[in-house]
Design a protein around this motif. Structure first.
Motif, PDB file in Angstrom:
ATOM      1  N   GLY A  84       0.777  -1.233   0.000  1.00  0.00           N
ATOM      2  CA  GLY A  84       0.000   0.000   0.000  1.00  0.00           C
ATOM      3  C   GLY A  84       0.807   1.280   0.000  1.00  0.00           C
ATOM      4  N   MET A  85       2.085   1.176  -0.376  1.00  0.00           N
ATOM      5  CA  MET A  85       2.954   2.353  -0.357  1.00  0.00           C
ATOM      6  C   MET A  85       2.987   3.016  -1.739  1.00  0.00           C
ATOM      7  SD  MET A  85       7.011   2.576   0.742  1.00  0.00           S
ATOM      8  CE  MET A  85       6.682   1.923   2.388  1.00  0.00           C
ATOM      9  N   PRO A  86       2.773   4.327  -1.835  1.00  0.00           N
ATOM     10  CA  PRO A  86       2.907   5.013  -3.126  1.00  0.00           C
ATOM     11  C   PRO A  86       4.320   4.854  -3.682  1.00  0.00           C
ATOM     12  CG  PRO A  86       1.954   6.461  -1.461  1.00  0.00           C
ATOM     13  CD  PRO A  86       2.447   5.251  -0.747  1.00  0.00           C
ATOM     14  N   VAL A  87       4.450   4.990  -4.995  1.00  0.00           N
ATOM     15  CA  VAL A  87       5.730   4.750  -5.661  1.00  0.00           C
ATOM     16  C   VAL A  87       6.116   5.950  -6.516  1.00  0.00           C
ATOM     17  CG1 VAL A  87       6.927   3.313  -7.359  1.00  0.00           C
ATOM     18  CG2 VAL A  87       5.403   2.240  -5.699  1.00  0.00           C
ATOM     19  N   LEU A  88       7.373   6.357  -6.407  1.00  0.00           N
ATOM     20  CA  LEU A  88       7.958   7.305  -7.344  1.00  0.00           C
ATOM     21  C   LEU A  88       8.739   6.492  -8.375  1.00  0.00           C
ATOM     22  CD1 LEU A  88       9.046  10.056  -8.399  1.00  0.00           C
ATOM     23  CD2 LEU A  88      10.864   9.862  -6.679  1.00  0.00           C
ATOM     24  N   LEU A  89       8.297   6.538  -9.630  1.00  0.00           N
ATOM     25  CA  LEU A  89       8.973   5.846 -10.732  1.00  0.00           C
ATOM     26  C   LEU A  89      10.120   6.724 -11.200  1.00  0.00           C
ATOM     27  CD1 LEU A  89       5.740   4.742 -12.574  1.00  0.00           C
ATOM     28  CD2 LEU A  89       7.366   3.206 -11.445  1.00  0.00           C
ATOM     29  N   LEU A  90      11.338   6.367 -10.808  1.00  0.00           N
ATOM     30  CA  LEU A  90      12.463   7.277 -10.966  1.00  0.00           C
ATOM     31  C   LEU A  90      13.401   6.779 -12.064  1.00  0.00           C
ATOM     32  CD1 LEU A  90      14.372   8.803  -7.926  1.00  0.00           C
ATOM     33  CD2 LEU A  90      15.323   8.635 -10.213  1.00  0.00           C
ATOM     34  N   SER A  91      13.482   7.560 -13.142  1.00  0.00           N
ATOM     35  CA  SER A  91      14.430   7.308 -14.233  1.00  0.00           C
ATOM     36  C   SER A  91      15.469   8.406 -14.216  1.00  0.00           C
ATOM     37  CB  SER A  91      13.692   7.292 -15.578  1.00  0.00           C
ATOM     38  OG  SER A  91      14.596   7.500 -16.645  1.00  0.00           O
ATOM     39  N   ALA A  92      16.726   8.051 -13.984  1.00  0.00           N
ATOM     40  CA  ALA A  92      17.775   9.060 -13.772  1.00  0.00           C
ATOM     41  C   ALA A  92      18.943   8.840 -14.722  1.00  0.00           C
ATOM     42  CB  ALA A  92      18.246   9.042 -12.319  1.00  0.00           C
ATOM     43  N   GLY A  93      18.706   9.017 -16.018  1.00  0.00           N
ATOM     44  CA  GLY A  93      19.781   8.903 -16.991  1.00  0.00           C
ATOM     45  C   GLY A  93      20.684  10.127 -16.972  1.00  0.00           C
ATOM     46  N   MET A  94      21.945   9.933 -17.396  1.00  0.00           N
ATOM     47  CA  MET A  94      22.913  11.032 -17.491  1.00  0.00           C
ATOM     48  C   MET A  94      23.092  11.375 -18.960  1.00  0.00           C
ATOM     49  SD  MET A  94      24.131  11.718 -14.360  1.00  0.00           S
ATOM     50  CE  MET A  94      25.784  12.331 -14.538  1.00  0.00           C
ATOM     51  N   ALA A  95      22.676  12.585 -19.333  1.00  0.00           N
ATOM     52  CA  ALA A  95      22.736  12.992 -20.735  1.00  0.00           C
ATOM     53  C   ALA A  95      24.175  12.960 -21.243  1.00  0.00           C
ATOM     54  CB  ALA A  95      22.142  14.384 -20.901  1.00  0.00           C
ATOM     55  N   GLY A  96      24.417  12.137 -22.263  1.00  0.00           N
ATOM     56  CA  GLY A  96      25.755  11.988 -22.817  1.00  0.00           C
ATOM     57  C   GLY A  96      26.458  10.744 -22.333  1.00  0.00           C
ATOM     58  N   ALA A  97      25.915  10.087 -21.300  1.00  0.00           N
ATOM     59  CA  ALA A  97      26.515   8.853 -20.767  1.00  0.00           C
ATOM     60  C   ALA A  97      25.499   7.718 -20.815  1.00  0.00           C
ATOM     61  CB  ALA A  97      27.019   9.073 -19.347  1.00  0.00           C
ATOM     62  N   THR A  98      24.446   7.805 -20.011  1.00  0.00           N
ATOM     63  CA  THR A  98      23.427   6.752 -20.010  1.00  0.00           C
ATOM     64  C   THR A  98      22.114   7.223 -20.621  1.00  0.00           C
ATOM     65  OG1 THR A  98      22.773   7.360 -17.749  1.00  0.00           O
ATOM     66  CG2 THR A  98      24.430   5.625 -18.002  1.00  0.00           C
ATOM     67  N   ALA A  99      22.148   8.386 -21.235  1.00  0.00           N
ATOM     68  CA  ALA A  99      21.008   8.926 -21.988  1.00  0.00           C
ATOM     69  C   ALA A  99      21.578   9.763 -23.131  1.00  0.00           C
ATOM     70  CB  ALA A  99      20.111   9.783 -21.091  1.00  0.00           C
ATOM     71  N   PRO A 100      20.801   9.997 -24.184  1.00  0.00           N
ATOM     72  CA  PRO A 100      21.306  10.841 -25.276  1.00  0.00           C
ATOM     73  C   PRO A 100      21.790  12.193 -24.763  1.00  0.00           C
ATOM     74  CG  PRO A 100      19.267   9.759 -25.931  1.00  0.00           C
ATOM     75  CD  PRO A 100      19.440   9.474 -24.471  1.00  0.00           C
ATOM     76  N   SER A 101      22.785  12.759 -25.447  1.00  0.00           N
ATOM     77  CA  SER A 101      23.399  14.001 -24.969  1.00  0.00           C
ATOM     78  C   SER A 101      22.527  15.225 -25.209  1.00  0.00           C
ATOM     79  CB  SER A 101      24.760  14.212 -25.643  1.00  0.00           C
ATOM     80  OG  SER A 101      24.600  14.347 -27.050  1.00  0.00           O
ATOM     81  N   THR A 102      21.567  15.132 -26.141  1.00  0.00           N
ATOM     82  CA  THR A 102      20.702  16.282 -26.397  1.00  0.00           C
ATOM     83  C   THR A 102      19.617  16.372 -25.339  1.00  0.00           C
ATOM     84  OG1 THR A 102      19.255  14.959 -27.818  1.00  0.00           O
ATOM     85  CG2 THR A 102      21.085  16.115 -28.883  1.00  0.00           C
ATOM     86  N   VAL A 103      19.163  17.584 -25.067  1.00  0.00           N
ATOM     87  CA  VAL A 103      18.097  17.778 -24.083  1.00  0.00           C
ATOM     88  C   VAL A 103      16.847  17.006 -24.511  1.00  0.00           C
ATOM     89  CG1 VAL A 103      16.563  19.470 -23.027  1.00  0.00           C
ATOM     90  CG2 VAL A 103      18.992  19.995 -23.289  1.00  0.00           C
ATOM     91  N   ALA A 104      16.459  17.127 -25.780  1.00  0.00           N
ATOM     92  CA  ALA A 104      15.258  16.451 -26.258  1.00  0.00           C
ATOM     93  C   ALA A 104      15.405  14.933 -26.176  1.00  0.00           C
ATOM     94  CB  ALA A 104      14.958  16.871 -27.700  1.00  0.00           C
TER      95      ALA A 104
END
Length: 512
Positions: A258-278
């Motif tokens: 019964g605990m609420p959840v924060l679905l947290l995606s924390a990529g690093m732009a240029g490392a673990t996510a694309p380098s562009t903001v979009a």
């Protein structure tokens, strides 16, 4: 004349005392849940393009490494398990999930007056993070943080008007057993503040004991389920596009409890996510959409916060840039996507790359906090206290952040335009046969507390007054305020019977 002086002085003192007294909640110039949304870095076409790209990513790339239980939930809900082990999400599945997802989530607090209503453009600021160091401003250095430091942060947060929730901002490095650390994190936070609390778990096996303690604090499992006042901050993905197996199992256990959840995606732009903001926003949105499908497959309608947290990266050095303009844009763009989907969301802002609460910290913290608020972000995480790109947490900076966020919230409130605020009658009265200034008018005096936000520690005196006051400095003043707060007993402490029961059941490291 001498007989009148005490009367004038007394009147002035009475007015000052009235101004110093706390305003009623409905009269405060700023408050939790104010409506933002004025700032829109993305056009409607931009948001549609990001949405389309995210759906393409989910349908053609998918995510890997879901636990067996997650595979069963997701495929049972309509996701497809490929021969390569990746789970792909048909467009129709994602759109059906969005159609039935919660449009409003209440994050409860132990004190009902401090509940947070997440919907639309309502803005709330609070802490978060997993700092491993405490910033020692007196020694100009860093040291490892412990459970007492976390408890002190909770106690400080409890009395700050503009810090609306406490998500665990640092790790208890003095507790080496992970199960005990998770339990003591909840104890330290909940015994320090009656505001809403967020935490994480290092192993799914530890959730059961944590829920048992939360039932004890709440007064029973039924009361906990009725008003769950702690949220699970869950890094359910390891970007790019992989489920975090154990965190997914934690999430399932928290949903069951019964605990609420924060679905947290924390990529690093240029490392673990694309380098562009979009591109970084596209990936974060895709991962959180997958998480939303997951949560609703486990339990339809379970309260979840859409936690797109992409971070900036200094591509020259590989260092995180939490205080950059790019970070501010990432967060504001994510807030717009939350509104595009109509789901409650959160993202990171207010992070300083600066090591101490100095001028660099000020510009870094204000830039992203203002943009997050103006974009209408429901939950502004890491908004105060965070330094060294999330490696350090500072109690003094938390206190100074209350002032800073107060000014950010005034920006969120915006400009009211109506017959009274246009002030034409007041202009006529002052200019034609009047005093030629507005300092003593009824309108100025009546609105000075409800229209204006005054800093608690920020200094607005003249250089002469500043010198007469002994040249007060911001950080030493914040230290004195910290010591004043911590010299008082916590107003959130548990009653003696409950506390004794908790201590007999669990190894609590904080002294009684």
């Amino acid at each position: 004349m001498t007989d009148q002086t005490p009367l004038r002085s007394g009147g002035r003192a009475a007015r000052r005392a009235a101004r110093a007294a706390p305003l009623a909640a409905h009269m405060r110039p700023i408050r939790p849940g104010m409506e933002g949304g004025q700032y829109r870095p993305l056009s409607d076409a931009d948001m549609q393009a990001i949405h389309t790209a995210a759906l393409d990513a989910l349908e053609t790339i998918g995510l890997c490494d879901a636990p067996p239980s997650g595979v069963a939930y997701l495929t049972g809900g309509g996701a497809l398990l490929g021969d390569d082990g990746r789970i792909r999400f048909p467009r129709a599945l994602v759109e059906d999930t969005l159609a039935k997802a919660n449009r409003s989530v209440t994050l409860f607090a132990r004190d009902p007056a401090r509940d947070l209503q997440l919907s639309g453009n309502r803005v709330h600021y609070g802490t978060a993070g997993a700092a491993v160091h405490l910033v020692d401003v007196a020694g100009n250095n860093y040291r490892e943080c412990g459970v007492q430091d976390l408890h002190d942060a909770a106690r400080i947060t409890d009395v700050l008007d503009n810090i609306h929730f406490l998500q665990r901002p640092m790790v208890c490095r003095d507790i080496t057993d992970n199960a005990e650390m998770d339990i003591n994190t909840i104890y330290a936070c909940c015994s320090g503040t009656t505001k809403h609390v967020g935490t994480s778990f290092t192993d799914p096996a530890y959730v059961k004991d944590a829920l048992e303690m939360l039932h004890m604090i709440a007064g029973g499992e039924d009361k906990w389920r009725e008003r769950p006042f702690v949220l699970n901050s869950n890094c359910f993905v390891v970007p790019p596009m992989k489920f975090a197996t154990e965190s997914c199992q934690v999430m399932e256990a928290c949903i069951e409890g019964g605990m609420p959840v924060l679905l947290l995606s924390a990529g690093m732009a240029g490392a673990t996510a694309p380098s562009t903001v979009a591109g970084a926003i596209v990936q974060a949105v895709a991962e959180c959409l997958a998480g939303l499908v997951y949560v609703n497959a486990v339990k339809p309608g379970h309260p979840a916060v859409f936690g797109t947290w992409p971070f900036g990266l200094d591509l020259r050095s590989g260092a995180m840039t939490g205080g950059s303009g790019e970070q501010a844009l990432l967060t504001a763009g994510c807030a717009q996507m939350h509104h595009f989907y109509g789901v409650p969301g959160g993202a990171a802002a207010g992070i300083a790359d600066a090591k101490m609460p100095d001028m660099q910290a000020g510009w870094e913290q204000m830039c992203s906090n203002v943009m997050a608020g103006l974009s209408g972000l429901n939950m502004v995480y890491e908004a105060a206290g965070m330094h060294a790109s999330l490696l350090g947490f500072c109690h003094e900076s938390l206190i100074l952040g209350d002032d800073l966020i107060g000014q950010a919230l005034r920006c969120v409130r915006g400009i009211e335009v109506n017959e009274e605020t246009l002030a034409l009658d007041q202009m006529r009265e002052v200019c034609i046969g009047g005093p030629g200034h507005y300092l003593g008018t009824e309108q100025t005096l009546s609105r000075m507390e409800t229209d204006h936000v005054y800093p608690a520690l920020g200094n607005r005196s003249s250089p002469k007054e500043w010198e007469e006051l002994g040249k007060p400095e911001l950080v030493p003043n914040a230290t004195r305020r910290k010591e004043e707060i911590l010299s008082q007993r916590s107003q959130a402490r548990f009653d003696p019977v409950t506390d004794k029961a908790i201590r007999e059941r669990f190894n609590i490291h904080l002294p009684a």
